[in-house]
Design a protein around this motif. Structure first.
Motif, PDB file in Angstrom:
ATOM      1  N   GLU A 259       9.933  -3.923  -9.430  1.00  0.00           N
ATOM      2  CA  GLU A 259      10.305  -3.840  -7.906  1.00  0.00           C
ATOM      3  C   GLU A 259       9.454  -2.614  -7.355  1.00  0.00           C
ATOM      4  O   GLU A 259       8.794  -1.831  -8.318  1.00  0.00           O
ATOM      5  N   GLN A 260       9.527  -2.538  -6.078  1.00  0.00           N
ATOM      6  CA  GLN A 260       8.714  -1.483  -5.426  1.00  0.00           C
ATOM      7  C   GLN A 260       9.593  -0.827  -4.426  1.00  0.00           C
ATOM      8  O   GLN A 260      10.453  -1.397  -3.726  1.00  0.00           O
ATOM      9  N   ALA A 261       9.290   0.622  -4.178  1.00  0.00           N
ATOM     10  CA  ALA A 261      10.023   1.212  -2.911  1.00  0.00           C
ATOM     11  C   ALA A 261       8.841   2.037  -2.336  1.00  0.00           C
ATOM     12  O   ALA A 261       7.695   2.411  -2.486  1.00  0.00           O
ATOM     13  N   LEU A 262       9.229   1.978  -0.939  1.00  0.00           N
ATOM     14  CA  LEU A 262       8.262   2.551   0.105  1.00  0.00           C
ATOM     15  C   LEU A 262       9.136   3.485   0.864  1.00  0.00           C
ATOM     16  O   LEU A 262      10.090   2.893   1.650  1.00  0.00           O
ATOM     17  N   GLY A 263       8.939   4.843   0.929  1.00  0.00           N
ATOM     18  CA  GLY A 263      10.044   5.718   1.841  1.00  0.00           C
ATOM     19  C   GLY A 263      11.252   5.704   1.033  1.00  0.00           C
ATOM     20  O   GLY A 263      11.597   5.584  -0.188  1.00  0.00           O
ATOM     21  N   GLU A 264      12.233   5.297   1.968  1.00  0.00           N
ATOM     22  CA  GLU A 264      13.748   5.176   1.417  1.00  0.00           C
ATOM     23  C   GLU A 264      13.973   3.704   1.305  1.00  0.00           C
ATOM     24  O   GLU A 264      15.046   3.307   1.021  1.00  0.00           O
ATOM     25  N   ASP A 265      12.990   2.750   1.469  1.00  0.00           N
ATOM     26  CA  ASP A 265      13.392   1.316   1.406  1.00  0.00           C
ATOM     27  C   ASP A 265      12.872   0.613  -0.175  1.00  0.00           C
ATOM     28  O   ASP A 265      11.928   1.154  -0.466  1.00  0.00           O
TER      29      ASP A 265
ATOM     30  N   GLU B  13       0.983  -1.130   0.021  1.00  0.00           N
ATOM     31  CA  GLU B  13      -0.072   0.002  -0.041  1.00  0.00           C
ATOM     32  C   GLU B  13       0.854   1.278   0.169  1.00  0.00           C
ATOM     33  O   GLU B  13       1.752   1.238   0.852  1.00  0.00           O
ATOM     34  N   GLY B  14       0.643   2.344  -0.886  1.00  0.00           N
ATOM     35  CA  GLY B  14       1.377   3.494  -0.995  1.00  0.00           C
ATOM     36  C   GLY B  14       2.747   3.256  -1.668  1.00  0.00           C
ATOM     37  O   GLY B  14       3.456   4.183  -1.644  1.00  0.00           O
ATOM     38  N   ALA B  15       3.154   2.311  -2.351  1.00  0.00           N
ATOM     39  CA  ALA B  15       4.345   2.146  -2.713  1.00  0.00           C
ATOM     40  C   ALA B  15       4.538   2.434  -4.017  1.00  0.00           C
ATOM     41  O   ALA B  15       3.531   2.855  -4.956  1.00  0.00           O
ATOM     42  N   LEU B  16       5.854   2.998  -4.569  1.00  0.00           N
ATOM     43  CA  LEU B  16       6.219   3.205  -5.918  1.00  0.00           C
ATOM     44  C   LEU B  16       6.493   2.060  -6.657  1.00  0.00           C
ATOM     45  O   LEU B  16       7.248   1.242  -6.009  1.00  0.00           O
ATOM     46  N   VAL B  17       5.813   1.580  -7.804  1.00  0.00           N
ATOM     47  CA  VAL B  17       6.387   0.518  -8.348  1.00  0.00           C
ATOM     48  C   VAL B  17       6.795   0.848  -9.788  1.00  0.00           C
ATOM     49  O   VAL B  17       6.490   1.865 -10.547  1.00  0.00           O
ATOM     50  N   ILE B  18       7.768   0.133  -9.910  1.00  0.00           N
ATOM     51  CA  ILE B  18       8.714   0.450 -11.377  1.00  0.00           C
ATOM     52  C   ILE B  18       8.776  -0.923 -12.098  1.00  0.00           C
ATOM     53  O   ILE B  18       8.981  -2.033 -11.487  1.00  0.00           O
ATOM     54  N   VAL B  19       8.073  -1.009 -13.332  1.00  0.00           N
ATOM     55  CA  VAL B  19       8.256  -1.822 -14.386  1.00  0.00           C
ATOM     56  C   VAL B  19       9.200  -1.425 -15.451  1.00  0.00           C
ATOM     57  O   VAL B  19       8.882  -0.293 -15.912  1.00  0.00           O
ATOM     58  N   PHE B  20      10.064  -2.449 -15.920  1.00  0.00           N
ATOM     59  CA  PHE B  20      11.207  -2.131 -16.702  1.00  0.00           C
ATOM     60  C   PHE B  20      11.195  -3.289 -17.649  1.00  0.00           C
ATOM     61  O   PHE B  20      11.343  -4.440 -17.249  1.00  0.00           O
ATOM     62  N   ASN B  21      11.237  -2.908 -18.757  1.00  0.00           N
ATOM     63  CA  ASN B  21      11.428  -3.810 -20.075  1.00  0.00           C
ATOM     64  C   ASN B  21      12.851  -3.913 -20.497  1.00  0.00           C
ATOM     65  O   ASN B  21      13.422  -2.868 -20.931  1.00  0.00           O
ATOM     66  N   GLU B  22      13.400  -5.151 -20.180  1.00  0.00           N
ATOM     67  CA  GLU B  22      14.976  -5.313 -20.655  1.00  0.00           C
ATOM     68  C   GLU B  22      15.305  -4.853 -21.998  1.00  0.00           C
ATOM     69  O   GLU B  22      16.395  -4.506 -22.507  1.00  0.00           O
ATOM     70  N   ARG B  23      14.384  -5.265 -22.836  1.00  0.00           N
ATOM     71  CA  ARG B  23      14.856  -5.337 -24.309  1.00  0.00           C
ATOM     72  C   ARG B  23      14.805  -3.798 -24.992  1.00  0.00           C
ATOM     73  O   ARG B  23      15.530  -3.545 -25.586  1.00  0.00           O
ATOM     74  N   THR B  24      13.709  -3.103 -24.463  1.00  0.00           N
ATOM     75  CA  THR B  24      13.733  -1.913 -24.871  1.00  0.00           C
ATOM     76  C   THR B  24      14.564  -0.777 -24.028  1.00  0.00           C
ATOM     77  O   THR B  24      14.876   0.295 -24.394  1.00  0.00           O
ATOM     78  N   GLY B  25      14.785  -1.030 -22.908  1.00  0.00           N
ATOM     79  CA  GLY B  25      15.544  -0.352 -22.011  1.00  0.00           C
ATOM     80  C   GLY B  25      14.695   0.886 -21.469  1.00  0.00           C
ATOM     81  O   GLY B  25      15.303   1.985 -20.966  1.00  0.00           O
ATOM     82  N   GLU B  26      13.435   0.581 -21.463  1.00  0.00           N
ATOM     83  CA  GLU B  26      12.385   1.663 -20.967  1.00  0.00           C
ATOM     84  C   GLU B  26      11.376   1.040 -19.876  1.00  0.00           C
ATOM     85  O   GLU B  26      11.356  -0.172 -20.068  1.00  0.00           O
ATOM     86  N   GLY B  27      10.765   1.721 -19.352  1.00  0.00           N
ATOM     87  CA  GLY B  27       9.692   1.104 -18.251  1.00  0.00           C
ATOM     88  C   GLY B  27       8.923   2.464 -17.643  1.00  0.00           C
ATOM     89  O   GLY B  27       8.870   3.660 -18.307  1.00  0.00           O
ATOM     90  N   ALA B  28       8.371   2.075 -16.755  1.00  0.00           N
ATOM     91  CA  ALA B  28       7.324   3.090 -16.187  1.00  0.00           C
ATOM     92  C   ALA B  28       7.421   3.117 -14.432  1.00  0.00           C
ATOM     93  O   ALA B  28       7.546   2.140 -13.935  1.00  0.00           O
TER      94      ALA B  28
END
Length: 132
Positions: free
Chosen positions: A102-108, A61-76
């Motif tokens: 991956e996800q981040a919450l605060g500084e973790d 809950e409240g996390a930043l979520v990063i999704v990254f495509n290895e082939r394109t080198g781009e993500g969101a």
């Protein structure tokens, strides 16, 4: 009588003297890392833009979520602002591209979870043999 009061204060003063050391030790103890997110539970290409995929799943809950495509080198990156433990992102991809989340919450930050981009529903891959 004066000596009795001094004897009673010493244990309290010793404990108070140890308090900063206990607090410092608590600050120095390692914290557990965030758990990596599960693989996405829903993936599908947009009907009018088949090279753009909508990928969604669960997060903290409240996390930043990063999704990254290895082939394109781009993500969101998306933030779970409504704090419901769900995310949804759109990324440029082709079927069978390797990606990670991956996800981040605060500084973790969590570790990464790798997955293959393919049509997926809550029941699993639409075609389990599509990316073999």
């Amino acid at each position: 009588m004066h000596e009795g009061r001094e004897m009673g204060r010493r244990p309290v003063l010793h404990r108070l003297a140890l308090l900063p050391l206990a607090l410092l030790a608590g600050c120095l103890s390692p914290t557990l890392p965030l758990p990596p997110p599960d693989r996405p539970d829903d993936m599908s290409p947009l009907v009018d833009a088949p090279d753009t995929w909508v990928i969604s799943g669960t997060c903290l809950e409240g996390a930043l979520v990063i999704v990254f495509n290895e082939r394109t080198g781009e993500g969101a990156v998306v933030e779970d602002r409504d704090r419901d433990g769900r995310y949804a992102v759109e990324i440029s991809a082709q079927r069978c591209d390797l990606a990670w989340i991956e996800q981040a919450l605060g500084e973790d930050e969590s570790g990464r979870t790798s997955f293959v981009i393919q049509e997926m529903t809550a029941s699993g891959p639409v075609d389990p043999n599509a990316c073999k």
